[in-house]
Motif scaffolding. Structure first.
Motif: not given
Length: 189
Positions: A1, A61-62, A64-65, A160-161, A164
Motif C-alpha cells: 500500500m 495482501a498478496r 491485492r498486489l 484500496q487504501w 481498507r
C-alpha cells in the motif's frame, strides 16, 4: 500500500512541477502529462479504477498486489492493441458497464474472489484499449504509456487504501451505490 501511495504522490508531483520542464523535451513531458491526466481527468476511467481498488481492498495482501500487477499488465497490453488499431467492440459500453457492475459488486458486498477478479480483468481490457486508441499524437508514446499506467495504478491503490479505511462498512456499500448510479447514468447516456 505504501508503494501505491508513493506512486500517487510521485505522479502528482510530476503534474504540479510540469512548468519546470517548459523548455526541455516537449514531446516526452507532454506524453507523460497526457498519460497522467487521462485516467484522472476522465470520469469514465477515474470511477472504475477507484472501484477496482475499493472492491479488491478486502483481498489478502498478496492477492491485492497480484491484482494491481495484473491490472498494470493488462492495461499496457490492451493499450498496445488499441495503438495498433484494434478496437474492442462496444468499448465505451464496456467502460460504462464497468462502473455500474463494480458499483453493484460493492453495494451488495459481492465477494466471490475469482468472479470479481475476472470481471476486473475484463474491465481493464476495455480501459487499456481506450487508452491506446485515444493516445495523443505528437508526444512520446512511451512516456504517455508510463503516465497512464502510473496514474491508473495509483487510482487503484487509492481505492484500496480507501476500501481498507472504510473497512467493509455501510460507507463502502453506499459508495458502491453511488458508483452504480453513476454507471447507470453513463450506460444510458
Amino acid at each position: 500500500m505504501r508503494f501505491a501511495m508513493s506512486m500517487l504522490l510521485a505522479g502528482l508531483s510530476l503534474v504540479f512541477t510540469a512548468p519546470a520542464f517548459a523548455h526541455v523535451g516537449h514531446g516526452e513531458t507532454g506524453g507523460l502529462l497526457a498519460g497522467l491526466a487521462h485516467p484522472i481527468l476522465g470520469i469514465d476511467h477515474l470511477l472504475p479504477l477507484l472501484a477496482m481498488g475499493l472492491w479488491s481492498a478486502a483481498l489478502a495482501a498478496r492477492t491485492r498486489l497480484l491484482a494491481v500487477s495484473g491490472i498494470g499488465l493488462l492495461l499496457a497490453a490492451a493499450a498496445l492493441a488499441g495503438l495498433a488499431g484494434f478496437a474492442l467492440p462496444h468499448m465505451e459500453t464496456g467502460i460504462a458497464l464497468s462502473v455500474l457492475i463494480l458499483g453493484l459488486m460493492l453495494s451488495f458486498a459481492l465477494r466471490q474472489q475469482m468472479t470479481g477478479l475476472l470481471l476486473i480483468a475484463l474491465f481493464t481490457l476495455f480501459h487499456g484499449n481506450a487508452h491506446g486508441i485515444e493516445a495523443p499524437t505528437g508526444v512520446s508514446l512511451a512516456t504517455y504509456f508510463l503516465g497512464f499506467t502510473l496514474a491508473s495504478l495509483a487510482l487503484v491503490g487509492a481505492g484500496q487504501w480507501l476500501g481498507r479505511t472504510l473497512s467493509q462498512g455501510i460507507a463502502l456499500r453506499l459508495s458502491g451505490g453511488v458508483l452504480a448510479l453513476a454507471g447507470a447514468w453513463m450506460v444510458l447516456g
